[in-house]
Design an enzyme around this catalytic site. Structure first.
Site, PDB file in Angstrom:
ATOM      1  N   CYS A 113     -15.304 -15.432   5.917  1.00 16.30           N
ATOM      2  CA  CYS A 113     -15.703 -14.073   5.532  1.00 16.30           C
ATOM      3  C   CYS A 113     -17.073 -14.036   4.868  1.00 16.30           C
ATOM      4  O   CYS A 113     -17.640 -12.959   4.669  1.00 16.30           O
ATOM      5  CB  CYS A 113     -14.655 -13.468   4.621  1.00 16.30           C
ATOM      6  SG  CYS A 113     -12.988 -13.685   5.265  1.00 16.30           S
ATOM      7  N   HIS A 249     -17.521  -8.089   1.263  1.00  9.30           N
ATOM      8  CA  HIS A 249     -16.539  -8.348   2.329  1.00  9.30           C
ATOM      9  C   HIS A 249     -15.325  -7.459   2.088  1.00  9.30           C
ATOM     10  O   HIS A 249     -14.842  -7.339   0.961  1.00  9.30           O
ATOM     11  CB  HIS A 249     -16.150  -9.828   2.312  1.00  9.30           C
ATOM     12  CG  HIS A 249     -14.917 -10.120   3.100  1.00  9.30           C
ATOM     13  ND1 HIS A 249     -14.770  -9.702   4.413  1.00  9.30           N
ATOM     14  CD2 HIS A 249     -13.758 -10.758   2.775  1.00  9.30           C
ATOM     15  CE1 HIS A 249     -13.584 -10.077   4.845  1.00  9.30           C
ATOM     16  NE2 HIS A 249     -12.957 -10.715   3.878  1.00  9.30           N
ATOM     17  N   ASN A 279      -8.940  -6.444   7.553  1.00  9.95           N
ATOM     18  CA  ASN A 279      -9.834  -7.556   7.203  1.00  9.95           C
ATOM     19  C   ASN A 279     -10.287  -8.225   8.504  1.00  9.95           C
ATOM     20  O   ASN A 279      -9.492  -8.885   9.167  1.00  9.95           O
ATOM     21  CB  ASN A 279      -9.091  -8.545   6.300  1.00  9.95           C
ATOM     22  CG  ASN A 279      -9.945  -9.751   5.931  1.00  9.95           C
ATOM     23  OD1 ASN A 279     -10.998  -9.997   6.524  1.00  9.95           O
ATOM     24  ND2 ASN A 279      -9.495 -10.515   4.956  1.00  9.95           N
TER      25      ASN A 279
END
Ligand code: COA
Length: 322
Positions: A113, A249, A279
């Site tokens: 990420c 993120h 996500n």
């Protein structure tokens, strides 16, 4: 030293939108729990014929359809992903081939990420060094392929998608100072199993899936990012109130809220992609930035702090001027 600036952005997600009701049928959960604990309402899952490289290419096509830019003189492609179609050839090589970018070098970044932010930092460095002038940075994932759909604490979190930016040598200094770092001791808290059968001597499963200690990662993310935000601002000669937009993120809306509470940064000045896309790891920051740009929130000249964090545990960030 040559300056660099982002001159175009594009995105892509697969067709199949998956709402929270879907998870009510496969695990013990509710739409209300998912929305209140994560913020997520939908995510997209790739069908059997859609791969990470397809999402990369589609994001680049979206970019060229929206901006008056040519890609044929791109001299480097950097793709961040933890879900390549296969480890070799790289996704960057797939993009080079599929878009016929004859003069481009090609490399994948593997920092989960944080990977898209690492890609931006690396692109800035290549341009500053004078070795490259036009770099594509792409964050792309098909996390649905490595999701454990029996794990009720994680399977509703992940989604598939891609975002691409073009970074060009510029008169303007559009990419500022950066922070990069890692807490590798937290590798055991968030990993993709199915390779080695242990991490630091701790046995792990050999089936291929994302394994995470959600609470530990949550706490690390809030603590570390709250610490790094002012550090990053200061490195750029700014205070946090001079930052127009914060794009962390998108792992969980509550993580973003908690970072804002810790630092005093206004939540209304954050851009996220968690609510509509889940996500998406490498893709989450460009998806959030894209939505800010397309909605008209982000204006030319705005200062935007990007801060990626995740598996590794690793983080990277910079301040861009749009
Ligand atoms: N549906 C309903 N209840 C659930 C659930 C689900 N899908 N998953 C867990 N629960 C329950 C737990 O069993 C627990 O119940 P209990 O209180 O009766 O024991 C309760 O919800 C709270 O569990 P907890 O683990 O504390 O939840 P949480 O608020 O920490 O949320 C995550 C879990 C995974 C959403 C959250 O920890 C998170 O987002 N962590 C970060 C993950 C991450 O960022 N990963 C990638 C980083 S890049």
């Amino acid at each position: 030293m040559t300056n660099a600036r982002i001159t175009a952005i594009g995105m892509s997600v697969p067709e199949n939108a998956v709402d929270n009701k879907y998870f009510e049928n496969i695990i013990d959960t509710t739409d209300e729990w998912i929305v209140s604990r994560t913020g997520i309402r939908t995510r997209y899952h790739a069908g059997p014929d859609v791969f990470t490289s397809d999402l990369c290419v589609n994001a680049c096509r979206d970019l060229t359809s929206r901006y008056q830019v040519a890609l044929d003189d791109v001299d480097m492609i950097i793709v961040s992903t933890v879900t390549p179609d296969q480890p070799m050839p790289s996704m960057a090589c797939r993009v080079q081939y599929k878009l016929d970018l004859k003069f481009a070098g090609a490399i994948d970044v593997y920092a989960a990420c944080a990977g898209f932010s690492y890609g931006i930092v690396m692109a800035k460095g290549l341009i500053a060094a004078g070795t490259h002038r036009k770099v594509l940075v792409i964050g792309a994932e098909t996390l649905s392929r490595i999701t454990d759909f029996t794990d009720r604490t994680s399977c509703m979190l992940f989604g598939d998608g891609a975002g691409a930016v073009l970074i060009e040598a510029s008169e303007e200094n559009g990419i500022g100072a950066c922070v990069t770092g890692a807490n590798g001791e937290g590798g055991i808290d968030l990993y993709l199993s199915g390779f080695a059968d242990q991490i630091d001597g701790q046995p792990i499963t050999t089936s291929r899936k994302i394994v995470q200690n959600g609470r530990k990662v949550f706490k690390w993310a809030v603590t570390k990012m709250s610490e790094q935000m002012p550090v990053l601002a200061e490195k750029n000669g700014l205070s946090l109130d001079q930052i127009d937009w914060f794009v962390p993120h998108s792992a969980n809306l509550r993580i973003i809220e908690a970072i804002c509470n810790e630092t005093g940064f206004p939540f209304e000045k954050t851009l996220e992609s968690i609510v509509n896309f889940g996500n998406t790891s490498s893709a989450s920051i460009p998806l959030a930035l894209y939505s800010g740009v397309q909605s008209g929130k982000v204006k030319r000249g705005d200062r935007i702090m990007l801060l990626g964090f995740g598996g590794g545990l690793a983080y990277a960030g910079t301040v861009i001027t749009w």
